[in-house]
Design a protein around this motif. Structure first.
Motif, mmCIF file in Angstrom:
data_model
loop_
_atom_site.group_PDB
_atom_site.id
_atom_site.type_symbol
_atom_site.label_atom_id
_atom_site.label_comp_id
_atom_site.label_asym_id
_atom_site.label_seq_id
_atom_site.Cartn_x
_atom_site.Cartn_y
_atom_site.Cartn_z
ATOM 1 N N GLU A 131 0.839 -1.156 -0.119
ATOM 2 C CA GLU A 131 -0.008 -0.052 0.148
ATOM 3 C C GLU A 131 0.808 1.164 0.053
ATOM 4 O OE1 GLU A 131 -3.396 1.304 3.057
ATOM 5 O OE2 GLU A 131 -3.536 -0.905 2.565
ATOM 6 N N GLU A 134 2.420 1.498 -3.366
ATOM 7 C CA GLU A 134 1.498 2.038 -4.235
ATOM 8 C C GLU A 134 1.262 3.617 -4.268
ATOM 9 O OE1 GLU A 134 -2.193 0.398 -4.489
ATOM 10 O OE2 GLU A 134 -1.393 -1.381 -4.819
ATOM 11 N N LYS A 135 1.452 4.210 -3.038
ATOM 12 C CA LYS A 135 1.203 5.659 -2.863
ATOM 13 C C LYS A 135 2.569 6.222 -3.413
ATOM 14 C CE LYS A 135 -2.122 5.181 1.108
ATOM 15 N NZ LYS A 135 -2.625 5.444 2.330
#
Length: 160
Positions: A131, A134-135
């Motif tokens: 996550e 991805e950010k």
């Protein structure tokens, strides 16, 4: 002078005749009755002595039996104590082995739970890393690259 009394003579003769008749007819029978009575009393004494000897013999027999029963009772009690001690030892040994087995099972279960917890933590951590990646990277990350990174992370984590 001396006077002779015929009455005294007849009385004396009567007494002598009476004595002889008594001796002939009565004294023999009385003697027989007395002898029979003496024999009967002697027989009773002999029988009493025999009965007493038999009673003493039975008393000695009963006393020896009682002593044997007491010894047998002591032996039975000691055997029962030994048997109880053996049974007690078996129960204690089984309880100890059951406790060891339970402890081993519990430790194994705890280890499995730890391993499952580590795995879950690693997966959660990997998801967080993905996550975050991805950010940071943005929208360029695809599901295939996501899966490859995730697998590589898990591989490295399991090697440690």
């Amino acid at each position: 002078m001396l006077k002779f009394d015929w009455n005294s003579v007849f009385t004396l003769i009567n007494l002598i005749v009476f004595y002889l008749l008594m001796k002939k007819f009565l004294f023999g029978r009385i003697k027989k009755v007395l002898d029979a009575r003496r024999d009967m009393i002697d027989g009773q004494f002999k029988k009493a002595e025999e009965t007493e000897a038999l009673a003493d013999e039975k008393l000695a027999d009963y006393e020896s039996r009682i002593a044997n029963y007491e010894e047998e009772g002591k032996k039975i009690i000691s055997d029962a104590k030994a048997s109880a001690k053996t049974e007690y030892d078996k129960i204690i040994e089984k309880a100890q082995s059951d406790a060891k087995e339970l402890r081993a099972d519990t430790e194994k279960q705890l280890e499995e739970e730890r391993e499952a917890s580590r795995k879950a933590t690693k997966e959660e951590f990997a998801a967080l890393v993905m996550e975050t990646a991805e950010k940071v990277v943005g929208a360029n990350v695809t599901a295939e690259s996501d899966s490859a990174i995730f697998d590589e992370f898990l591989k490295e984590s399991s090697d440690e």
